[in-house]
Enzyme design. Sequence first.
Site, PDB file in Angstrom:
ATOM      1  N   GLU A 295     -11.499  11.329   5.997  1.00  0.00           N
ATOM      2  CA  GLU A 295      -9.848  11.293   5.697  1.00  0.00           C
ATOM      3  C   GLU A 295      -9.104  12.436   5.462  1.00  0.00           C
ATOM      4  O   GLU A 295      -9.938  13.133   4.660  1.00  0.00           O
ATOM      5  CB  GLU A 295      -9.774  10.102   4.432  1.00  0.00           C
ATOM      6  CG  GLU A 295      -9.569   8.668   5.072  1.00  0.00           C
ATOM      7  CD  GLU A 295      -9.306   7.683   3.841  1.00  0.00           C
ATOM      8  OE1 GLU A 295      -8.480   8.417   2.985  1.00  0.00           O
ATOM      9  OE2 GLU A 295      -9.528   6.681   3.713  1.00  0.00           O
TER      10      GLU A 295
ATOM     11  N   TRP B  32       0.850  -1.235  -0.017  1.00  0.00           N
ATOM     12  CA  TRP B  32       0.071  -0.050   0.052  1.00  0.00           C
ATOM     13  C   TRP B  32       0.912   1.490   0.156  1.00  0.00           C
ATOM     14  O   TRP B  32       2.089   1.098   0.130  1.00  0.00           O
ATOM     15  CB  TRP B  32      -0.967  -0.154   1.139  1.00  0.00           C
ATOM     16  CG  TRP B  32      -2.229   0.524   0.965  1.00  0.00           C
ATOM     17  CD1 TRP B  32      -2.633   1.895   1.284  1.00  0.00           C
ATOM     18  CD2 TRP B  32      -3.363   0.107  -0.027  1.00  0.00           C
ATOM     19  NE1 TRP B  32      -3.858   1.930   0.791  1.00  0.00           N
ATOM     20  CE2 TRP B  32      -4.247   0.867   0.004  1.00  0.00           C
ATOM     21  CE3 TRP B  32      -3.340  -1.267  -0.381  1.00  0.00           C
ATOM     22  CZ2 TRP B  32      -5.542   0.657  -0.470  1.00  0.00           C
ATOM     23  CZ3 TRP B  32      -4.659  -1.470  -1.325  1.00  0.00           C
ATOM     24  CH2 TRP B  32      -5.810  -0.700  -1.307  1.00  0.00           C
ATOM     25  N   ASP B  33       0.215   2.458  -0.110  1.00  0.00           N
ATOM     26  CA  ASP B  33       1.301   3.594  -0.063  1.00  0.00           C
ATOM     27  C   ASP B  33       1.756   4.055   1.202  1.00  0.00           C
ATOM     28  O   ASP B  33       2.623   4.788   1.468  1.00  0.00           O
ATOM     29  CB  ASP B  33       0.440   4.677  -0.434  1.00  0.00           C
ATOM     30  CG  ASP B  33      -0.925   5.289   0.138  1.00  0.00           C
ATOM     31  OD1 ASP B  33      -1.110   4.686   1.166  1.00  0.00           O
ATOM     32  OD2 ASP B  33      -1.442   6.362  -0.380  1.00  0.00           O
ATOM     33  N   TRP B  34       1.514   3.121   2.382  1.00  0.00           N
ATOM     34  CA  TRP B  34       2.192   3.213   3.677  1.00  0.00           C
ATOM     35  C   TRP B  34       2.631   1.819   4.123  1.00  0.00           C
ATOM     36  O   TRP B  34       3.137   1.655   5.124  1.00  0.00           O
ATOM     37  CB  TRP B  34       1.078   3.559   4.739  1.00  0.00           C
ATOM     38  CG  TRP B  34      -0.196   2.982   4.709  1.00  0.00           C
ATOM     39  CD1 TRP B  34      -1.499   3.902   4.002  1.00  0.00           C
ATOM     40  CD2 TRP B  34      -0.637   1.873   4.805  1.00  0.00           C
ATOM     41  NE1 TRP B  34      -2.476   3.124   4.077  1.00  0.00           N
ATOM     42  CE2 TRP B  34      -1.977   1.690   4.663  1.00  0.00           C
ATOM     43  CE3 TRP B  34       0.147   0.761   5.412  1.00  0.00           C
ATOM     44  CZ2 TRP B  34      -2.842   0.601   4.671  1.00  0.00           C
ATOM     45  CZ3 TRP B  34      -0.966  -0.442   5.344  1.00  0.00           C
ATOM     46  CH2 TRP B  34      -2.248  -0.399   5.278  1.00  0.00           C
TER      47      TRP B  34
ATOM     48  N   ASN C 274     -13.791   1.229   0.890  1.00  0.00           N
ATOM     49  CA  ASN C 274     -13.074   2.484   0.901  1.00  0.00           C
ATOM     50  C   ASN C 274     -12.799   2.998  -0.408  1.00  0.00           C
ATOM     51  O   ASN C 274     -12.198   2.386  -1.687  1.00  0.00           O
ATOM     52  CB  ASN C 274     -11.940   2.125   1.416  1.00  0.00           C
ATOM     53  CG  ASN C 274     -10.815   3.317   1.357  1.00  0.00           C
ATOM     54  OD1 ASN C 274     -11.039   4.235   2.044  1.00  0.00           O
ATOM     55  ND2 ASN C 274      -9.829   3.180   0.488  1.00  0.00           N
ATOM     56  N   GLU C 275     -13.644   4.104  -1.098  1.00  0.00           N
ATOM     57  CA  GLU C 275     -13.459   4.956  -2.190  1.00  0.00           C
ATOM     58  C   GLU C 275     -13.647   4.372  -3.350  1.00  0.00           C
ATOM     59  O   GLU C 275     -13.074   4.824  -4.339  1.00  0.00           O
ATOM     60  CB  GLU C 275     -11.619   5.176  -2.063  1.00  0.00           C
ATOM     61  CG  GLU C 275     -11.392   6.182  -0.807  1.00  0.00           C
ATOM     62  CD  GLU C 275      -9.991   6.611  -0.853  1.00  0.00           C
ATOM     63  OE1 GLU C 275      -9.176   6.351  -1.609  1.00  0.00           O
ATOM     64  OE2 GLU C 275      -9.658   7.652   0.016  1.00  0.00           O
TER      65      GLU C 275
END
Length: 885
Positions: A560, A198-200, A462-463
């Site tokens: 968010e 993921w981006d984290w 989510n999104e």
Amino acid sequence: MTLCGNCICVFGVLLCLFLGVVSGLCSVTLSLNGKWSLSNVNGSVSLPAEVPGCVHSALQQQGHIQDPYFRFNDVSYRWIAFDNWTYTTTFPGSTQLRAKQKVLLVFDGVDTVASIWLNGMVIGETDNMFRRYDFPVGDLLKDGDNVLKVSLMSPVVYASERRKAHSAYRVPPECPPDVQKGECHVNFIRKEQSSFSWDWGPSFPTAGLWKGVHLEAFDVLQLIQVSSVPLHNSSLSQWRVQVELLVDAVQTTNGQIMLSIPELVSEQMFQTQFLPGKTKNSFTLHINTSSQVKLWWPNGHGDQPFYHLTVTGFQNGVLILKAESKVYFRTVELVQEPVVGSPGLSFYFRINGKAIFLKGSNWIPAHSFQDQVPPAVLRNMLQSAVDASMNALRVWGGGVYEEDIFYSICDEMGIMVWQDFMFACAMYPTEDDFIQTVREEVIQQVRRLKSHPSIIVWSGNNENEAALATDWFGIPVSQRPTYLKDYVTLYVNNIRAIVQEEDQSRPFLVSSPTNGAESEQEGWVAANPYDPHYGDTHFYSYTLDCWDWRTFPRTRFASEYGFQSWPSFSTLQPVSVNEDWSYNSNFTSHRQHHEDGNQQMLLQAALHFHLPNSTEPLKRFTDTLYITQVMQAQCVKTQTEFYRRSQSEIIGGKGGTMGALYWQLNDVWQAPSWSSIEFGGKWKMLHYFAQNFFAAVLPVGFEDDDTLLIYAVSDLSHQLTLRAVVSVYSWSDLDPVCTLKSDLLPVPGGSAVAILKRPITALLAGCGRCTRLSCLLAFHLEDSGGQQGPTNHHFLCSPRDAQGLQRPNITAMVQQDKSGYSVTLRSASVAPFVWLDVGNIPGRFSSNGFLMLTRNRTVSFTAWRNTSVTELSRSLTITSLRDVY
Ligand SMILES: *[C@@H]1O[C@H](CO)[C@@H](O)[C@H](O)[C@H]1NC(C)=O
Ligand SMILES: *[C@@H]1O[C@H](CO)[C@@H](O)[C@H](O)[C@H]1NC(C)=O
Ligand SMILES: *[C@@H]1O[C@H](CO)[C@@H](O)[C@H](O)[C@H]1NC(C)=O
Ligand SMILES: *[C@@H]1O[C@H](CO)[C@@H](O)[C@H](O)[C@H]1NC(C)=O
Ligand SMILES: *[C@@H]1O[C@H](CO)[C@@H](O)[C@H](O)[C@H]1NC(C)=O
Ligand SMILES: *[C@@H]1O[C@H](CO)[C@@H](O)[C@H](O)[C@H]1NC(C)=O
Ligand SMILES: *[C@@H]1O[C@H](CO)[C@@H](O)[C@H](O)[C@H]1NC(C)=O
Ligand SMILES: *[C@@H]1O[C@H](CO)[C@@H](O)[C@H](O)[C@H]1NC(C)=O
Ligand SMILES: *[C@@H]1O[C@H](CO)[C@@H](O)[C@H](O)[C@H]1NC(C)=O
């Protein structure tokens, strides 16, 4: 592995043994947790493995691999996820077990695609990490050793094969961005979506038995699960508790069920018939003494009282089941109704009839390897949330449905949970088998979790509404209807339908962000799901100046928003080596999974701060970590304060903001991210800031057209009468230049009220030698009883331009007293963003990252393990803004 020879009937051993003798109704449970053996396809790896667990954890525990989080190991250990792995165990088939009418082999969680073999026969297959599986095995059990094998297929290969089989059209995104160094097609497998990167977070597509395995043998029936959901009839002012028993019966069984909540109702009895197989049996317990019911409240709004529900079942006077559970009473409504002076609809939660502003953050998986998250870690992080005055967390849809204990702690602490279903940032397939496994997942998860009062809303994904609406994936217009149809099929016709059938006690949203009722009007995918007039929004901007509140959407509900920072050096050190410790190292760029993330942090920081420029490389690196945390804390503070002060206003049709959940609370590994708590539990500066910006009573200062405004924000239930007290300080002097006070004004509970308004020029003119560059403002609220809420501050210029700011030369003394450790600081001048760090000694300060405007200040340190004055003194470093350049 242990043989639980005890005969257990859910409720306890003693009574059961007695009944066992008398009636033979008892069940036998044999845990298969513990050491199994694990091997890969060609046998090159073969070692013991703990269950529950996963392949990565086993390889690490046996010394076959290093810490997967160390340096570049996420890439080095990619091979693990491409191999197939087999877990094997043997267990004795006792006569006691085999004598039972029905024997089930139960897997509480298999990660993910597996075939299960018992004594050489395939007994079942799995394809969904979020489901519990059970298989009848009575006929296959042997006397003596039974061999159980679980053959796990590479999740990466499986996902890719499913993608190939879906040839009619693509289901994007095919792969994550290169910067994430992840695997492709995770949307084709029902598994933690962030496990493919993921981006984290890193890519560790796990495989394993991530939850327990056991055998359960019984003669009459087995109680699998009890749920209890209180429902309130507002027109009658009456409570009833809907109790559901999930039962597996060997044959049709008639019996009596007794329900009671001793503190509220005496026993109520129901005649019932359990049909053969697995069935859901519902009973309604009417509470005649509804007026006496004590309600569960979110943190900051009241206590979290509960009642005990006991369930007992008898057949011909013989006990056949017994269970106890907690019942918490509360109501939740999601209010979406017209707003005066505004197009659109409101969007806020009413708990027990009271409108509540949600303050908190977003929760991601606490570890790539879920078997390495002990309950104490969850408790510590949730306590940290509460200690920062949070009352809500969103369990984000790219992770996992958390353990029961997570929600139980949230119940206890009054943390409201916005619970996503586990779909994130992607389109999803809708083949029959995919839909079927999702249906079972949703049924199981809703039944497992719905008794928790902490969960106040379900959200489908989510999104994904936003991804479709704003075309993240370049879908040609001609093909859009296909994707819209898939979207509605999955989230509306299946997930929503199931949730509404299984749980009438809380609202359901199809996505986050969404326009809610308006999205529904528009066929479930709104033209602009980010519309601030409706629903919730997610908003990120890294390049605009975060100190300018005008850049933020004045939304109804911010679910968010956030900014990245680096974790502290002590968190990075165990997973890195000397050559990594520079902002330009390969390591530093490797750990950054968000495109241009490292540059964005510095650009944002440079808008207001001098960037660290020490000639000593290590100091320059640690100073840079520090400045990213200062930037993040200040940005999220500004944005959160904007949302809190916007709760009572509609400006240009926008406002009435009733939620601020910043992205993100926690970290999955040691890397830069949007979190406020580092991997390992250490608080970043942002988390210390949250203690203040989420305080129940808060003064918020900002400028509009060169006019200073101070708002009083109150989450209390009662009205306060408050004034603002503003002290003007020179950057070069610890004594205030002047002080001014507003008039006293009423501040109703649950509101934000403008309490002071003063043109900056007039304010400075009345304050002698002050200019925007030489002075700053500190302010607080007070009533006749003294200060209410924390002291806040407002900078009149960027600290990089501040005139007169000096190195403060702060000294510290550590002491120990009965209540713990304290650190007394002495400063020679004004010091912004004073940061105390005790390296790898776990714990937290009472306050940190603060603006020091006094010569002395004492903060306490709560250690999470034993330490000493000597160890703390040796580890303590103090950094303030002027120390980094
Ligand atoms: C066995 O598989 C591993 C992992 O896929 C591979 O690295 C190794 O070369 C193979 N060994 C043999 C003997 O084939
Ligand atoms: C893993 O199992 C799958 C499915 O049985 C098979 O196609 C694949 O070749 C196996 N992988 C290895 C490395 O043997
Ligand atoms: C509340 O009770 C009244 C009277 O029995 C009934 O008509 C109504 O449907 C109930 N409302 C709900 C939400 O159950
Ligand atoms: C609750 O009240 C109803 C009627 O109002 C009565 O029939 C019932 O027996 C009462 N239950 C208990 C447990 O007191
Ligand atoms: C960074 O990685 C590249 C490519 O792997 C390598 O050539 C280079 O030497 C590394 N640089 C440092 C400073 O380690
Ligand atoms: C801090 O120490 C430095 C170096 O000794 C000195 O130049 C500076 O004036 C001191 N700062 C203050 C505020 O006294
Ligand atoms: C600060 O602490 C020093 C040393 O303990 C003490 O002498 C001094 O009076 C304190 N100053 C203030 C303003 O409290
Ligand atoms: C911490 O210190 C106390 C008292 O010195 C001691 O009794 C206790 O065993 C220590 N705990 C640990 C975990 O070392
Ligand atoms: C660091 O930056 C400051 C502020 O721009 C400047 O005054 C100082 O000389 C610089 N120090 C070094 C070592 O470059």
